[in-house]
Write a protein that holds these residues in place. Structure first.
Motif, PDB file in Angstrom:
ATOM      1  N   MET A 186     -86.636 -25.615  -9.346  1.00  0.00           N
ATOM      2  CA  MET A 186     -87.178 -26.117 -10.607  1.00  0.00           C
ATOM      3  C   MET A 186     -87.689 -27.536 -10.441  1.00  0.00           C
ATOM      4  N   LYS A 187     -88.555 -27.907 -11.347  1.00  0.00           N
ATOM      5  CA  LYS A 187     -89.130 -29.241 -11.391  1.00  0.00           C
ATOM      6  C   LYS A 187     -88.882 -29.782 -12.795  1.00  0.00           C
ATOM      7  N   VAL A 188     -88.390 -31.020 -12.881  1.00  0.00           N
ATOM      8  CA  VAL A 188     -88.113 -31.648 -14.167  1.00  0.00           C
ATOM      9  C   VAL A 188     -89.175 -32.707 -14.427  1.00  0.00           C
ATOM     10  N   SER A 191     -75.818 -35.898 -13.507  1.00  0.00           N
ATOM     11  CA  SER A 191     -76.234 -36.052 -12.109  1.00  0.00           C
ATOM     12  C   SER A 191     -77.756 -36.016 -11.964  1.00  0.00           C
ATOM     13  N   VAL A 192     -78.456 -35.667 -13.042  1.00  0.00           N
ATOM     14  CA  VAL A 192     -79.915 -35.580 -13.004  1.00  0.00           C
ATOM     15  C   VAL A 192     -80.563 -36.729 -13.783  1.00  0.00           C
ATOM     16  N   PHE A 193     -79.898 -37.179 -14.838  1.00  0.00           N
ATOM     17  CA  PHE A 193     -80.445 -38.231 -15.697  1.00  0.00           C
ATOM     18  C   PHE A 193     -79.499 -39.416 -15.782  1.00  0.00           C
ATOM     19  N   ASP A 194     -80.072 -40.584 -16.012  1.00  0.00           N
ATOM     20  CA  ASP A 194     -79.303 -41.792 -16.285  1.00  0.00           C
ATOM     21  C   ASP A 194     -80.067 -42.551 -17.359  1.00  0.00           C
ATOM     22  N   ALA A 247     -86.300 -32.715  -8.705  1.00  0.00           N
ATOM     23  CA  ALA A 247     -86.215 -31.317  -8.263  1.00  0.00           C
ATOM     24  C   ALA A 247     -84.749 -31.000  -7.977  1.00  0.00           C
ATOM     25  N   PRO A 248     -83.938 -30.903  -9.034  1.00  0.00           N
ATOM     26  CA  PRO A 248     -82.507 -30.666  -8.828  1.00  0.00           C
ATOM     27  C   PRO A 248     -82.229 -29.275  -8.267  1.00  0.00           C
ATOM     28  N   PRO A 249     -81.061 -29.101  -7.652  1.00  0.00           N
ATOM     29  CA  PRO A 249     -80.715 -27.790  -7.097  1.00  0.00           C
ATOM     30  C   PRO A 249     -80.536 -26.740  -8.200  1.00  0.00           C
ATOM     31  N   ALA A 250     -80.712 -25.504  -7.824  1.00  0.00           N
ATOM     32  CA  ALA A 250     -80.668 -24.386  -8.774  1.00  0.00           C
ATOM     33  C   ALA A 250     -79.353 -24.314  -9.538  1.00  0.00           C
ATOM     34  N   GLU A 251     -78.256 -24.728  -8.920  1.00  0.00           N
ATOM     35  CA  GLU A 251     -76.964 -24.642  -9.614  1.00  0.00           C
ATOM     36  C   GLU A 251     -76.861 -25.584 -10.815  1.00  0.00           C
ATOM     37  N   LEU A 252     -77.814 -26.504 -10.958  1.00  0.00           N
ATOM     38  CA  LEU A 252     -77.831 -27.405 -12.118  1.00  0.00           C
ATOM     39  C   LEU A 252     -78.785 -26.930 -13.218  1.00  0.00           C
ATOM     40  N   ARG A 253     -79.378 -25.771 -13.027  1.00  0.00           N
ATOM     41  CA  ARG A 253     -80.386 -25.281 -13.985  1.00  0.00           C
ATOM     42  C   ARG A 253     -79.865 -25.232 -15.424  1.00  0.00           C
ATOM     43  N   VAL A 254     -78.681 -24.696 -15.630  1.00  0.00           N
ATOM     44  CA  VAL A 254     -78.149 -24.573 -16.999  1.00  0.00           C
ATOM     45  C   VAL A 254     -77.998 -25.945 -17.643  1.00  0.00           C
ATOM     46  N   GLN A 255     -77.448 -26.905 -16.901  1.00  0.00           N
ATOM     47  CA  GLN A 255     -77.275 -28.251 -17.444  1.00  0.00           C
ATOM     48  C   GLN A 255     -78.618 -28.905 -17.758  1.00  0.00           C
TER      49      GLN A 255
END
Length: 67
Positions: free
Chosen positions: A3-5, A24-27, A41-49
């Motif tokens: 994914m791309k944020v 872990s993705v935003f601050d 481009a976080p890892p797939a396991e963070l998709r739900v968050q």
């Protein structure tokens, strides 16, 4: 699936809902009071968050795309 944020800093109002959902993705940038994207481009396991962060943003400043 990767994914791309995308964070729209013009739309961001610094509510920090994204940080509460995916720390872990935003601050939060102390200088501007707006969100910082730590992992574009976080890892797939963070998709739900990350998707929860996008949904919880009152300013609709976050988009999640398949990458």
């Amino acid at each position: 699936m990767s994914m791309k944020v995308i964070l729209d800093l013009d739309a961001c109002q610094g509510y920090s809902c994204c940080l509460m959902e995916a720390a872990s993705v935003f601050d939060l940038d102390d200088a501007t009071g707006k969100a910082l994207l730590l992992q574009p481009a976080p890892p797939a396991e963070l998709r739900v968050q990350v998707e929860n962060a996008a949904r919880s943003c009152p300013a609709r400043a976050i988009r999640v795309e398949n990458g």
